[in-house]
Motif scaffolding. Structure first.
Motif, PDB file in Angstrom:
ATOM      1  N   ALA A  21       0.822  -1.205   0.000  1.00 12.91           N
ATOM      2  CA  ALA A  21       0.000   0.000   0.000  1.00 12.91           C
ATOM      3  C   ALA A  21       0.858   1.259   0.000  1.00 12.91           C
ATOM      4  CB  ALA A  21      -0.917  -0.002   1.223  1.00 12.91           C
ATOM      5  N   ASN A  22       0.253   2.379  -0.326  1.00 11.33           N
ATOM      6  CA  ASN A  22       0.927   3.663  -0.233  1.00 11.33           C
ATOM      7  C   ASN A  22       1.404   3.884   1.204  1.00 11.33           C
ATOM      8  OD1 ASN A  22       1.808   6.204  -1.034  1.00 11.33           O
ATOM      9  ND2 ASN A  22      -0.131   7.174  -0.505  1.00 11.33           N
ATOM     10  N   GLY A  23       2.680   4.242   1.366  1.00 17.21           N
ATOM     11  CA  GLY A  23       3.236   4.442   2.702  1.00 17.21           C
ATOM     12  C   GLY A  23       3.848   3.201   3.323  1.00 17.21           C
ATOM     13  N   ALA A  24       3.910   2.108   2.562  1.00 12.75           N
ATOM     14  CA  ALA A  24       4.469   0.861   3.098  1.00 12.75           C
ATOM     15  C   ALA A  24       5.983   0.903   3.224  1.00 12.75           C
ATOM     16  CB  ALA A  24       4.051  -0.325   2.222  1.00 12.75           C
ATOM     17  N   GLY A  25       6.641   1.842   2.501  1.00 11.49           N
ATOM     18  CA  GLY A  25       8.097   1.947   2.564  1.00 11.49           C
ATOM     19  C   GLY A  25       8.804   1.598   1.267  1.00 11.49           C
ATOM     20  N   LYS A  26       8.042   1.379   0.204  1.00 12.66           N
ATOM     21  CA  LYS A  26       8.636   0.960  -1.071  1.00 12.66           C
ATOM     22  C   LYS A  26       9.622   2.003  -1.614  1.00 12.66           C
ATOM     23  CE  LYS A  26       4.694   0.528  -3.293  1.00 12.66           C
ATOM     24  NZ  LYS A  26       3.815   1.142  -2.263  1.00 12.66           N
ATOM     25  N   THR A  27       9.178   3.253  -1.663  1.00 12.43           N
ATOM     26  CA  THR A  27      10.033   4.313  -2.215  1.00 12.43           C
ATOM     27  C   THR A  27      11.283   4.518  -1.361  1.00 12.43           C
ATOM     28  OG1 THR A  27       8.199   5.460  -3.305  1.00 12.43           O
ATOM     29  CG2 THR A  27      10.127   6.790  -2.748  1.00 12.43           C
TER      30      THR A  27
END
Length: 219
Positions: A21-27
């Motif tokens: 999800a958005n904010g999971a830490g991917k970036t």
């Protein structure tokens, strides 16, 4: 997003999708690999070399390219100028060959060579961001949310391009909110939640579990 307990490997010619999800830490993970954020513990190895504390430009010289979230081309420069800057450290003949290749991949960019990047549509800017990463002759290409903000037709177009790059045996690390698309192109998948990797495996293995699909993949 602070991340921890993140560990994975990517072999040459593979495509690894990091989903969540958005904010999971991917970036944050991608930026750490590119050297855009500081790593406080652990190591990042590239072709057996510890690059944990190398400057981003040195990582780029080693063959790591990034397609950042939101594309972010040089707005006042033309399409061609954006590509020429990215190819500055590539031998002239190889740069010419790669320019021709990216214009075959993205015919619309070929039509807009002289246009300032700020005049392109959102989809065209994303194409330029990918082309810019490719002309640098990367050994690893990092892609961050290539489908973000695009209409469904353009999302499909982007993933067709990724499929073509995969066929070229490029090594790709892809972070993507569109789980379904990310799993379709991946050789292996890491699922992130709250800054950590909670699952990893082959796409089909994750899709075979109804529990995993509902709990982590949003499918």
């Amino acid at each position: 997003m602070a991340v921890n307990d993140v560990s994975f490997s990517l072999n040459e010619g593979e495509l690894l999708s990091i989903v969540g999800a958005n904010g999971a830490g991917k970036t944050s993970v991608l930026n750490a690999i590119m050297g855009l954020v500081r790593v406080h513990s652990g190591r990042i190895l590239f072709n057996g070399v510890d690059i944990t504390h190398l400057e981003p430009w040195k990582r780029a010289h080693m063959g790591i390219s990034i397609v950042p979230e939101g594309a972010r081309p040089f707005a006042d420069m033309s399409v061609m100028e954006n590509l020429e800057v990215a190819a500055m450290n590539v031998a002239k003949a190889e740069a010419k060959r790669r320019m021709e290749w990216v214009f075959e991949l993205f015919p619309r960019l070929a039509e807009r060579k002289k246009q300032p990047a700020k005049t392109l549509s959102g989809g065209e800017k994303q194409m330029l961001a990918i082309a810019r990463a490719l002309v640098g002759s990367p050994r690893l290409i990092i892609m961050d949310e290539v489908s973000l903000g695009l209409m469904p037709r353009l999302v499909n177009e982007m993933f067709k391009i990724i499929e073509k790059l995969k066929q070229e045996k490029l090594t790709i690390l892809l972070a993507e909110q569109n789980t379904k698309k990310a799993l379709q192109v991946a050789d292996k998948v890491c699922v992130m939640q709250n800054g950590s990797i909670v699952l990893e495996g082959k796409p089909q293995d994750l899709l075979d579990s109804e529990e995993i699909k509902k709990a982590y993949l949003g499918i």
